[in-house]
Design a protein around this motif. Structure first.
Motif, PDB file in Angstrom:
ATOM      1  N   GLY A  11       0.794  -1.229   0.000  1.00 19.93           N
ATOM      2  CA  GLY A  11       0.000   0.000   0.000  1.00 19.93           C
ATOM      3  C   GLY A  11       0.819   1.269   0.000  1.00 19.93           C
ATOM      4  N   VAL A  12       2.134   1.180   0.232  1.00 22.17           N
ATOM      5  CA  VAL A  12       2.992   2.363   0.235  1.00 22.17           C
ATOM      6  C   VAL A  12       3.260   2.767  -1.208  1.00 22.17           C
ATOM      7  N   GLU A  13       3.080   4.059  -1.510  1.00 17.20           N
ATOM      8  CA  GLU A  13       3.328   4.556  -2.857  1.00 17.20           C
ATOM      9  C   GLU A  13       4.758   5.071  -2.952  1.00 17.20           C
ATOM     10  N   LEU A  14       5.452   4.626  -3.962  1.00 17.49           N
ATOM     11  CA  LEU A  14       6.827   5.043  -4.193  1.00 17.49           C
ATOM     12  C   LEU A  14       6.895   5.850  -5.485  1.00 17.49           C
ATOM     13  N   PRO A  15       7.678   6.944  -5.502  1.00 14.85           N
ATOM     14  CA  PRO A  15       7.811   7.716  -6.741  1.00 14.85           C
ATOM     15  C   PRO A  15       8.590   6.900  -7.770  1.00 14.85           C
ATOM     16  N   ALA A  16       7.982   6.697  -8.922  1.00 11.01           N
ATOM     17  CA  ALA A  16       8.620   5.903  -9.971  1.00 11.01           C
ATOM     18  C   ALA A  16       8.303   6.526 -11.330  1.00 11.01           C
ATOM     19  N   GLN A  17       9.078   6.096 -12.305  1.00 10.79           N
ATOM     20  CA  GLN A  17       8.910   6.602 -13.656  1.00 10.79           C
ATOM     21  C   GLN A  17       8.945   5.409 -14.605  1.00 10.79           C
ATOM     22  N   LEU A  18       8.008   5.379 -15.550  1.00  7.42           N
ATOM     23  CA  LEU A  18       7.995   4.310 -16.531  1.00  7.42           C
ATOM     24  C   LEU A  18       9.192   4.443 -17.451  1.00  7.42           C
ATOM     25  N   THR A  19       9.867   3.321 -17.680  1.00  9.93           N
ATOM     26  CA  THR A  19      11.046   3.349 -18.552  1.00  9.93           C
ATOM     27  C   THR A  19      10.777   2.678 -19.890  1.00  9.93           C
ATOM     28  N   GLY A  20       9.626   2.099 -20.050  1.00  4.91           N
ATOM     29  CA  GLY A  20       9.283   1.436 -21.306  1.00  4.91           C
ATOM     30  C   GLY A  20       8.459   0.193 -21.029  1.00  4.91           C
ATOM     31  N   GLY A  21       7.425   0.031 -21.779  1.00  2.00           N
ATOM     32  CA  GLY A  21       6.561  -1.134 -21.572  1.00  2.00           C
ATOM     33  C   GLY A  21       5.957  -1.120 -20.181  1.00  2.00           C
ATOM     34  N   HIS A  22       6.196  -2.191 -19.439  1.00  3.00           N
ATOM     35  CA  HIS A  22       5.668  -2.291 -18.074  1.00  3.00           C
ATOM     36  C   HIS A  22       6.760  -2.126 -17.028  1.00  3.00           C
ATOM     37  N   ASP A  23       7.927  -1.682 -17.432  1.00  2.00           N
ATOM     38  CA  ASP A  23       9.044  -1.507 -16.511  1.00  2.00           C
ATOM     39  C   ASP A  23       9.003  -0.123 -15.888  1.00  2.00           C
ATOM     40  N   ALA A  24       9.359  -0.070 -14.619  1.00  2.00           N
ATOM     41  CA  ALA A  24       9.393   1.202 -13.902  1.00  2.00           C
ATOM     42  C   ALA A  24      10.707   1.309 -13.132  1.00  2.00           C
ATOM     43  N   GLU A  25      11.144   2.525 -12.929  1.00  2.00           N
ATOM     44  CA  GLU A  25      12.370   2.788 -12.198  1.00  2.00           C
ATOM     45  C   GLU A  25      12.061   3.789 -11.097  1.00  2.00           C
ATOM     46  N   LEU A  26      12.577   3.531  -9.900  1.00  2.00           N
ATOM     47  CA  LEU A  26      12.350   4.471  -8.802  1.00  2.00           C
ATOM     48  C   LEU A  26      13.028   5.799  -9.105  1.00  2.00           C
ATOM     49  N   VAL A  27      12.377   6.882  -8.727  1.00  2.00           N
ATOM     50  CA  VAL A  27      12.933   8.215  -8.928  1.00  2.00           C
ATOM     51  C   VAL A  27      13.949   8.477  -7.821  1.00  2.00           C
ATOM     52  N   ASN A  28      15.157   8.803  -8.201  1.00  2.00           N
ATOM     53  CA  ASN A  28      16.218   9.109  -7.251  1.00  2.00           C
ATOM     54  C   ASN A  28      16.419  10.621  -7.271  1.00  2.00           C
ATOM     55  N   THR A  29      15.800  11.310  -6.305  1.00  4.65           N
ATOM     56  CA  THR A  29      15.869  12.780  -6.316  1.00  4.65           C
ATOM     57  C   THR A  29      17.273  13.304  -6.083  1.00  4.65           C
ATOM     58  N   THR A  30      18.088  12.569  -5.324  1.00 10.25           N
ATOM     59  CA  THR A  30      19.461  13.012  -5.083  1.00 10.25           C
ATOM     60  C   THR A  30      20.258  12.988  -6.377  1.00 10.25           C
ATOM     61  N   GLN A  31      20.115  11.915  -7.130  1.00  8.20           N
ATOM     62  CA  GLN A  31      20.814  11.815  -8.411  1.00  8.20           C
ATOM     63  C   GLN A  31      20.285  12.852  -9.404  1.00  8.20           C
ATOM     64  N   ALA A  32      18.974  13.061  -9.385  1.00  8.89           N
ATOM     65  CA  ALA A  32      18.388  14.065 -10.275  1.00  8.89           C
ATOM     66  C   ALA A  32      18.909  15.459  -9.929  1.00  8.89           C
ATOM     67  N   LEU A  33      18.955  15.783  -8.633  1.00  4.00           N
ATOM     68  CA  LEU A  33      19.463  17.087  -8.194  1.00  4.00           C
ATOM     69  C   LEU A  33      20.901  17.270  -8.654  1.00  4.00           C
ATOM     70  N   GLN A  34      21.717  16.247  -8.488  1.00  5.63           N
ATOM     71  CA  GLN A  34      23.113  16.327  -8.908  1.00  5.63           C
ATOM     72  C   GLN A  34      23.218  16.572 -10.411  1.00  5.63           C
ATOM     73  N   SER A  35      22.396  15.897 -11.178  1.00  9.11           N
ATOM     74  CA  SER A  35      22.432  16.075 -12.635  1.00  9.11           C
ATOM     75  C   SER A  35      22.022  17.487 -13.041  1.00  9.11           C
ATOM     76  N   PHE A  36      20.986  18.026 -12.408  1.00  9.50           N
ATOM     77  CA  PHE A  36      20.544  19.380 -12.727  1.00  9.50           C
ATOM     78  C   PHE A  36      21.603  20.411 -12.336  1.00  9.50           C
ATOM     79  N   VAL A  37      22.222  20.235 -11.164  1.00 13.49           N
ATOM     80  CA  VAL A  37      23.267  21.170 -10.726  1.00 13.49           C
ATOM     81  C   VAL A  37      24.448  21.121 -11.695  1.00 13.49           C
ATOM     82  N   GLU A  38      24.834  19.924 -12.110  1.00 13.47           N
ATOM     83  CA  GLU A  38      25.939  19.798 -13.060  1.00 13.47           C
ATOM     84  C   GLU A  38      25.610  20.479 -14.388  1.00 13.47           C
TER      85      GLU A  38
END
Length: 104
Positions: A11-38
């Protein structure tokens, strides 16, 4: 999700993003922040390169300080400072907002 390190209760909802078809990847905000800062930090060498090109710093025989002082009141200084300011605002304000937006 099989790739989680720790078990998550049902029942816990986790932030995820579809990567194609039925596959999903968890959203890593720390990695995203690092990429945006770079990405925004890449504007800093652009500003320096623009200063060097517009003032002919390499061939002029003048030092960096003297060249910078010579740009006082010119469009060159305004453009270079504008790019540096854009980079700073992007790294400090926009990047965290974009990373948080990925969670929602």
């Amino acid at each position: 999700m099989s790739s989680l390190d720790d078990p998550v209760p049902a029942g816990v909802e986790l932030p995820a993003q579809l990567t194609g078809g039925h596959d999903a990847e968890l959203v890593n905000t720390t990695q995203a922040l690092q990429s945006f800062v770079e990405a925004f930090a890449c504007l800093l060498p652009v500003a320096l390169a623009l200063l060097v090109l517009l003032t002919d710093l390499i061939n002029s025989g003048r030092g960096f300080r003297e060249t910078w002082r010579g740009t006082k009141g010119t469009t060159t200084r305004a453009v270079v400072l504008g790019i540096v300011a854009l980079s700073a605002v992007g790294m400090l304000v926009v990047s965290p907002l974009l990373a948080l937006a990925l969670r929602n």
